[in-house]
Write a protein that holds these residues in place. Structure first.
Motif, PDB file in Angstrom:
ATOM      1  N   LEU A 127       0.595   6.338   4.173  1.00 47.32           N
ATOM      2  CA  LEU A 127      -0.327   7.393   4.561  1.00 47.32           C
ATOM      3  C   LEU A 127       0.460   8.669   4.813  1.00 47.32           C
ATOM      4  O   LEU A 127       1.615   8.630   5.227  1.00 47.32           O
ATOM      5  N   ASP A 150      -4.945   9.418   2.489  1.00 48.06           N
ATOM      6  CA  ASP A 150      -4.540   8.396   1.533  1.00 48.06           C
ATOM      7  C   ASP A 150      -4.599   9.082   0.177  1.00 48.06           C
ATOM      8  O   ASP A 150      -5.684   9.295  -0.376  1.00 48.06           O
ATOM      9  N   LYS A 199       0.835  -1.193   0.000  1.00 48.99           N
ATOM     10  CA  LYS A 199       0.000   0.000   0.000  1.00 48.99           C
ATOM     11  C   LYS A 199       0.872   1.247   0.000  1.00 48.99           C
ATOM     12  O   LYS A 199       1.978   1.256   0.542  1.00 48.99           O
ATOM     13  N   LEU A 213     -10.148   7.094  12.655  1.00 49.74           N
ATOM     14  CA  LEU A 213      -9.509   6.509  11.485  1.00 49.74           C
ATOM     15  C   LEU A 213     -10.456   5.476  10.894  1.00 49.74           C
ATOM     16  O   LEU A 213     -10.993   4.633  11.612  1.00 49.74           O
ATOM     17  N   GLN A 215      -1.811   0.242  10.500  1.00 49.48           N
ATOM     18  CA  GLN A 215      -0.703   0.710   9.668  1.00 49.48           C
ATOM     19  C   GLN A 215       0.144   1.767  10.373  1.00 49.48           C
ATOM     20  O   GLN A 215       0.966   2.435   9.739  1.00 49.48           O
ATOM     21  N   CYS A 234      -4.790  12.791   8.403  1.00 49.55           N
ATOM     22  CA  CYS A 234      -4.204  11.627   7.737  1.00 49.55           C
ATOM     23  C   CYS A 234      -4.883  11.456   6.380  1.00 49.55           C
ATOM     24  O   CYS A 234      -6.113  11.376   6.310  1.00 49.55           O
ATOM     25  N   VAL A 288      -8.608  10.235   5.531  1.00 49.66           N
ATOM     26  CA  VAL A 288      -9.107   8.958   6.046  1.00 49.66           C
ATOM     27  C   VAL A 288      -9.033   8.889   7.566  1.00 49.66           C
ATOM     28  O   VAL A 288      -9.501   7.924   8.175  1.00 49.66           O
ATOM     29  N   TYR A 319      -7.931   1.418   7.297  1.00 45.94           N
ATOM     30  CA  TYR A 319      -6.587   1.988   7.430  1.00 45.94           C
ATOM     31  C   TYR A 319      -5.966   1.722   8.801  1.00 45.94           C
ATOM     32  O   TYR A 319      -4.882   2.213   9.093  1.00 45.94           O
ATOM     33  N   ARG A 320      -6.645   0.945   9.605  1.00 44.86           N
ATOM     34  CA  ARG A 320      -6.108   0.645  10.930  1.00 44.86           C
ATOM     35  C   ARG A 320      -5.024  -0.425  10.832  1.00 44.86           C
ATOM     36  O   ARG A 320      -4.986  -1.201   9.894  1.00 44.86           O
TER      37      ARG A 320
END
Length: 204
Positions: free
Chosen positions: A6, A65, A3, A107, A114, A63, A70, A111-112
């Motif tokens: 972020l 993306d 990925k 969040l 990371q 934050c 996000v 996306y948790r």
């Protein structure tokens, strides 16, 4: 395929205004989940969040993306935050001027895991130190362990907070009211505080 990383930025003052609608949607989506069970609406959220653009010492950690927000976390001098929060500290004989208050940390689920939660704390603590705060503090809603709405397999964040250096403050709490999903009126909720010394000293 890995990925994309972020991206995080600390926003203050007028820079907060353009992202208020996105922040409102994030709060509504994330706080609807356990344990907050918060039923929000964008008009109320935008009004609430506007204070972070207008308070001189406040900051929003955003934050993204790519270009899409996000997640977000907020902080401000306790002198600029809710009267209910300040009052709980003064009633306990603590000086709000020594504290930076960390508000929401939200969040989206995808996306948790990371590292965003850790980064939110790092950037808020950096801002708190710039403000000259001796301590960082935040509060979390307290729910009964046998609440039937508690999701199976839910893991409290207590361990994560302790790894960040925070300790719970027994007896230090405030009451905030909000409407839960399916409800028709605001109801009171008790929130307990956690805190961390930022200067190497012990919390009183």
């Amino acid at each position: 395929m890995a990925k994309d990383p972020l991206h995080f930025e600390t926003l203050r003052g007028p820079a907060v205004h353009p992202v208020l609608p996105a922040l409102a949607r994030l709060r509504i989506a994330v706080f609807r989940e356990w344990p907050y069970l918060y039923q929000g609406d964008e008009a109320h959220e935008a009004e609430y969040l506007r204070a972070y653009a207008e308070a001189p010492g406040a900051a929003v950690i955003l934050c993204r993306d790519g270009d899409t927000p996000v997640g977000a976390a907020t902080c401000e001098p306790m002198a600029e935050t809710h009267a209910e929060v300040r009052g709980s500290f003064t009633a306990a004989g603590l000086d709000p001027a020594q504290y930076c208050y960390f508000g929401e940390s939200v969040l989206l689920p995808g996306y948790r895991g990371q590292g965003a939660g850790v980064r939110f704390f790092e950037l808020r603590e950096a801002h708190a130190r710039l403000l000259g705060a001796r301590f960082a503090t935040f509060c979390a809603v307290q729910r009964a362990a046998d609440d039937p709405r508690r999701p199976a397999g839910y893991t409290p964040l207590d361990g994560f907070w302790r790894r960040r250096g925070y300790e719970s403050c027994p007896g230090l709490a405030c009451t905030l009211s909000w409407r839960e999903p399916g409800g028709t009126a605001d109801i009171p909720h008790r929130l307990g505080f956690w805190r961390k010394a930022l200067t190497g000293g012990e919390a009183p």
